[in-house]
Design an enzyme around this catalytic site. Structure first.
Site, PDB file in Angstrom:
ATOM      1  N   ASN A  24       0.838  -1.212   0.000  1.00  0.00           N
ATOM      2  CA  ASN A  24       0.000   0.000   0.000  1.00  0.00           C
ATOM      3  C   ASN A  24       0.867   1.255   0.000  1.00  0.00           C
ATOM      4  OD1 ASN A  24      -3.093  -0.452   0.298  1.00  0.00           O
ATOM      5  ND2 ASN A  24      -2.131  -2.071   1.505  1.00  0.00           N
ATOM      6  N   ARG A 101       0.366  -2.444  15.035  1.00  0.00           N
ATOM      7  CA  ARG A 101       0.278  -2.223  16.479  1.00  0.00           C
ATOM      8  C   ARG A 101      -0.909  -1.327  16.795  1.00  0.00           C
ATOM      9  NH1 ARG A 101       4.399  -4.323  19.370  1.00  0.00           N
ATOM     10  NH2 ARG A 101       6.061  -4.984  17.992  1.00  0.00           N
ATOM     11  N   HIS A 119      -8.199  -1.337   6.526  1.00  0.00           N
ATOM     12  CA  HIS A 119      -8.447  -2.600   7.230  1.00  0.00           C
ATOM     13  C   HIS A 119      -9.103  -3.570   6.253  1.00  0.00           C
ATOM     14  CE1 HIS A 119      -9.336  -5.375  10.447  1.00  0.00           C
ATOM     15  NE2 HIS A 119     -10.551  -5.488   9.943  1.00  0.00           N
ATOM     16  N   ASP A 155     -10.137  -0.346  14.788  1.00  0.00           N
ATOM     17  CA  ASP A 155     -10.925  -0.618  13.573  1.00  0.00           C
ATOM     18  C   ASP A 155     -12.369  -0.126  13.689  1.00  0.00           C
ATOM     19  OD1 ASP A 155      -8.657  -1.909  12.560  1.00  0.00           O
ATOM     20  OD2 ASP A 155      -9.308  -3.868  13.280  1.00  0.00           O
TER      21      ASP A 155
HETATM   22  C1  GRF Z   1      -3.081  -4.549   3.939  1.00  0.00           C
HETATM   23  O1  GRF Z   1      -3.675  -5.554   3.191  1.00  0.00           O
HETATM   24  C2  GRF Z   1      -4.051  -3.866   4.858  1.00  0.00           C
HETATM   25  O2  GRF Z   1      -5.367  -4.171   4.593  1.00  0.00           O
HETATM   26  C3  GRF Z   1      -3.702  -4.359   6.219  1.00  0.00           C
HETATM   27  O3  GRF Z   1      -2.375  -4.753   6.172  1.00  0.00           O
HETATM   28  C4  GRF Z   1      -1.995  -5.064   4.847  1.00  0.00           C
HETATM   29  C5  GRF Z   1      -0.686  -4.405   4.612  1.00  0.00           C
HETATM   30  O4  GRF Z   1      -0.080  -4.817   3.442  1.00  0.00           O
HETATM   31  N1  GRF Z   1      -3.979  -3.333   7.184  1.00  0.00           N
HETATM   32  P1  GRF Z   1       1.114  -3.999   2.849  1.00  0.00           P
HETATM   33  O5  GRF Z   1       2.192  -3.903   3.928  1.00  0.00           O
HETATM   34  O6  GRF Z   1       0.612  -2.659   2.417  1.00  0.00           O
HETATM   35  O7  GRF Z   1       1.611  -4.828   1.680  1.00  0.00           O
END
Ligand code: GRF
Length: 223
Positions: A24, A101, A119, A155
């Protein structure tokens, strides 16, 4: 290099927090580098050393900081270090991208309406961990991911945008995860862009987009 000029892109001073692979983060870096997001990606903060997301940041020219919770058993000390690291960076926006965390309330409270998380569930369903497995076990018709404002309760912050896919008959945990994550790279930069451009805000615990209250999150359907 002065504070004003460090990082990549131009616009809202933004810090991304990670714990792992950072796909991400990569999506946000790509859009910032392309000039498609009005953010100055000022720094990436990880709670773990040596993760791939830190390499992604360094390769893109984004300064990195590690607050290594694992090195001592003193969580309170790590949280103080994290708070100080963030305060020194002075972010106008904090983007939690796979940061694993639970942040203490004072850190969350220091950035009201200025902290986003993604999430992997269609909140309010499936808060917490193992969302893909839980959605399959529950026989859900749909699963997806939600970008939401962060509040102290885990969340539970107001949702902004969701990406959802119909669960297929032959779906596995990993196939579902792969499909949902593709959508994350679409919705997370979009929400960041909305906030950084002033289109999105949190007012009295309510999400506003383009001057109107958003009673339900924006939903994008994927394949
Ligand atoms: C994501 O799929 C997000 O939904 C969750 O943790 C994952 C992180 O993946 N909170 P990345 O580190 O961005 O590859």
């Amino acid at each position: 290099m002065g504070k004003e000029s460090s990082g990549i892109g131009a616009g809202m001073n933004t810090v991304v927090m990670i714990s792992g692979g950072g796909t991400n983060l990569q999506a946000i870096i790509n859009e910032a580098l392309a000039g498609d997001l009005p953010i100055q990606l000022r720094a990436v903060v990880s709670d773990r050393p040596g993760v791939l997301g830190l390499d992604r940041a360094e390769k893109a020219g984004v300064p990195t900081h590690v607050v290594d919770y694992g090195r001592s058993n003193d969580r309170a000390a790590a949280e103080r270090q994290l708070a100080a690291t963030l305060a020194a960076l002075g972010p106008e926006l904090i983007v939690l991208a796979g940061f694993m965390r639970i942040l203490p309330t004072p850190i969350v409270a220091a950035y009201p309406g200025r902290m986003l998380n993604i999430h992997p569930s269609l909140l309010p369903k499936f808060r917490g961990l193992n969302t893909y497995r839980r959605a399959l076990d529950a026989g859900e018709e749909w699963h997806g991911s939600t970008v939401h404002f962060v509040i102290p309760e885990l969340d539970a912050g107001p949702p902004i945008i969701q990406y959802r896919v119909a669960i297929r008959p032959d779906e596995t945990e990993s196939s579902l995860q792969a499909r949902v994550q593709q959508g994350e790279y679409l919705i997370y930069p979009r929400a960041v862009g909305w906030l950084a451009s002033g289109r999105l805000r949190l007012r009295d615990h309510e999400v506003w987009l383009d001057g109107l209250p958003l009673h339900e999150p924006v939903v994008i359907d994927g394949d």
